[in-house]
Motif scaffolding. Sequence first.
Motif, PDB file in Angstrom:
ATOM      1  N   UNK A  13      -4.367   8.178   6.933  1.00 30.14           N
ATOM      2  CA  UNK A  13      -3.800   7.787   5.646  1.00 30.14           C
ATOM      3  C   UNK A  13      -2.823   6.631   5.840  1.00 30.14           C
ATOM      4  N   UNK A  14      -2.921   5.658   4.945  1.00 35.73           N
ATOM      5  CA  UNK A  14      -2.100   4.466   5.042  1.00 35.73           C
ATOM      6  C   UNK A  14      -2.751   3.340   5.802  1.00 35.73           C
ATOM      7  N   UNK A  15      -3.863   3.639   6.451  1.00 30.88           N
ATOM      8  CA  UNK A  15      -4.559   2.647   7.249  1.00 30.88           C
ATOM      9  C   UNK A  15      -5.498   1.786   6.432  1.00 30.88           C
ATOM     10  N   UNK A  16      -6.255   0.946   7.141  1.00 34.11           N
ATOM     11  CA  UNK A  16      -7.164  -0.010   6.501  1.00 34.11           C
ATOM     12  C   UNK A  16      -8.537   0.026   7.155  1.00 34.11           C
ATOM     13  N   UNK A  17      -9.526  -0.342   6.361  1.00 31.45           N
ATOM     14  CA  UNK A  17     -10.891  -0.527   6.843  1.00 31.45           C
ATOM     15  C   UNK A  17     -11.510  -1.687   6.076  1.00 31.45           C
ATOM     16  N   UNK A  73     -23.588 -17.700   0.923  1.00 29.85           N
ATOM     17  CA  UNK A  73     -24.510 -18.292   1.892  1.00 29.85           C
ATOM     18  C   UNK A  73     -25.152 -17.228   2.778  1.00 29.85           C
ATOM     19  N   UNK A  74     -24.437 -16.148   2.987  1.00 27.79           N
ATOM     20  CA  UNK A  74     -24.933 -15.063   3.848  1.00 27.79           C
ATOM     21  C   UNK A  74     -25.410 -13.857   3.034  1.00 27.79           C
ATOM     22  N   UNK A  75     -25.358 -13.943   1.703  1.00 30.83           N
ATOM     23  CA  UNK A  75     -25.739 -12.814   0.839  1.00 30.83           C
ATOM     24  C   UNK A  75     -25.029 -11.533   1.277  1.00 30.83           C
ATOM     25  N   UNK A  76     -23.744 -11.662   1.533  1.00 31.48           N
ATOM     26  CA  UNK A  76     -22.960 -10.555   2.072  1.00 31.48           C
ATOM     27  C   UNK A  76     -21.760 -10.286   1.177  1.00 31.48           C
ATOM     28  N   UNK A  77     -21.489  -9.005   0.980  1.00 29.21           N
ATOM     29  CA  UNK A  77     -20.319  -8.582   0.213  1.00 29.21           C
ATOM     30  C   UNK A  77     -19.419  -7.762   1.121  1.00 29.21           C
ATOM     31  N   UNK A  78     -18.110  -7.908   0.920  1.00 30.96           N
ATOM     32  CA  UNK A  78     -17.111  -7.221   1.730  1.00 30.96           C
ATOM     33  C   UNK A  78     -16.203  -6.385   0.844  1.00 30.96           C
ATOM     34  N   UNK A  79     -15.624  -5.361   1.439  1.00 27.63           N
ATOM     35  CA  UNK A  79     -14.606  -4.569   0.752  1.00 27.63           C
ATOM     36  C   UNK A  79     -13.476  -4.306   1.737  1.00 27.63           C
ATOM     37  N   UNK A  80     -12.364  -4.966   1.516  1.00 26.56           N
ATOM     38  CA  UNK A  80     -11.171  -4.718   2.316  1.00 26.56           C
ATOM     39  C   UNK A  80     -10.392  -3.596   1.664  1.00 26.56           C
ATOM     40  N   UNK A  81     -10.184  -2.519   2.399  1.00 25.60           N
ATOM     41  CA  UNK A  81      -9.521  -1.338   1.858  1.00 25.60           C
ATOM     42  C   UNK A  81      -8.212  -1.121   2.597  1.00 25.60           C
ATOM     43  N   UNK A 114     -22.233   4.162   3.816  1.00 23.99           N
ATOM     44  CA  UNK A 114     -21.425   4.270   5.032  1.00 23.99           C
ATOM     45  C   UNK A 114     -20.250   5.190   4.746  1.00 23.99           C
ATOM     46  N   UNK A 115     -20.000   6.130   5.649  1.00 27.92           N
ATOM     47  CA  UNK A 115     -18.994   7.174   5.421  1.00 27.92           C
ATOM     48  C   UNK A 115     -17.599   6.681   5.787  1.00 27.92           C
ATOM     49  N   UNK A 116     -16.690   6.868   4.861  1.00 27.66           N
ATOM     50  CA  UNK A 116     -15.272   6.598   5.098  1.00 27.66           C
ATOM     51  C   UNK A 116     -14.529   7.923   4.994  1.00 27.66           C
ATOM     52  N   UNK A 117     -13.828   8.272   6.049  1.00 24.26           N
ATOM     53  CA  UNK A 117     -13.052   9.508   6.079  1.00 24.26           C
ATOM     54  C   UNK A 117     -11.600   9.160   6.342  1.00 24.26           C
ATOM     55  N   UNK A 118     -10.726   9.593   5.438  1.00 23.41           N
ATOM     56  CA  UNK A 118      -9.300   9.331   5.571  1.00 23.41           C
ATOM     57  C   UNK A 118      -8.605  10.651   5.876  1.00 23.41           C
ATOM     58  N   UNK A 119      -7.960  10.704   7.014  1.00 22.46           N
ATOM     59  CA  UNK A 119      -7.263  11.923   7.418  1.00 22.46           C
ATOM     60  C   UNK A 119      -5.797  11.846   6.979  1.00 22.46           C
ATOM     61  N   UNK A 120      -5.310  12.962   6.484  1.00 22.32           N
ATOM     62  CA  UNK A 120      -3.919  12.985   5.993  1.00 22.32           C
ATOM     63  C   UNK A 120      -2.978  13.565   7.031  1.00 22.32           C
TER      64      UNK A 120
END
Length: 120
Positions: A13-17, A73-81, A114-120
């Motif tokens: 928790x509090x981190x980034x991906x 140009x790369x047909x790519x999408x990103x999500x900064x969390x 894609x699985x994102x798991x946030x540990x508290x």
Amino acid sequence: VQLQASGGGLVQAGGSLRLSCAASGSIVSVNDMGWYRQAPGKQRELVATVTSYGSTNYADSVEGRFTISRDNARNTVYLQMNSLNADDTAVYYCNAEVRRYRYTPFREYWGQGTLVTVSS
């Protein structure tokens, strides 16, 4: 057309991906791209979308913490969390509206998740 998502994992928790999703195959153009997520026992929900011109839309729950962007140009999408919390735990799916051939309509495609798991 295939959408290949990557970047998920376990974070405190509090981190980034940062998630990435690249569209490949026979593609003439890509319209809107986005990220959705599905938590255990819940319905799939919108996280964020971005148009081909860069206009963005976010769910209220992630506004100010997540940033969606794309590389046309790369047909790519990103999500900064950033500032992740336990409520962000889910399988994240990318989505894109793709035109495969000239003069054909856009069709919607989904990545494998894609699985994102946030540990508290």
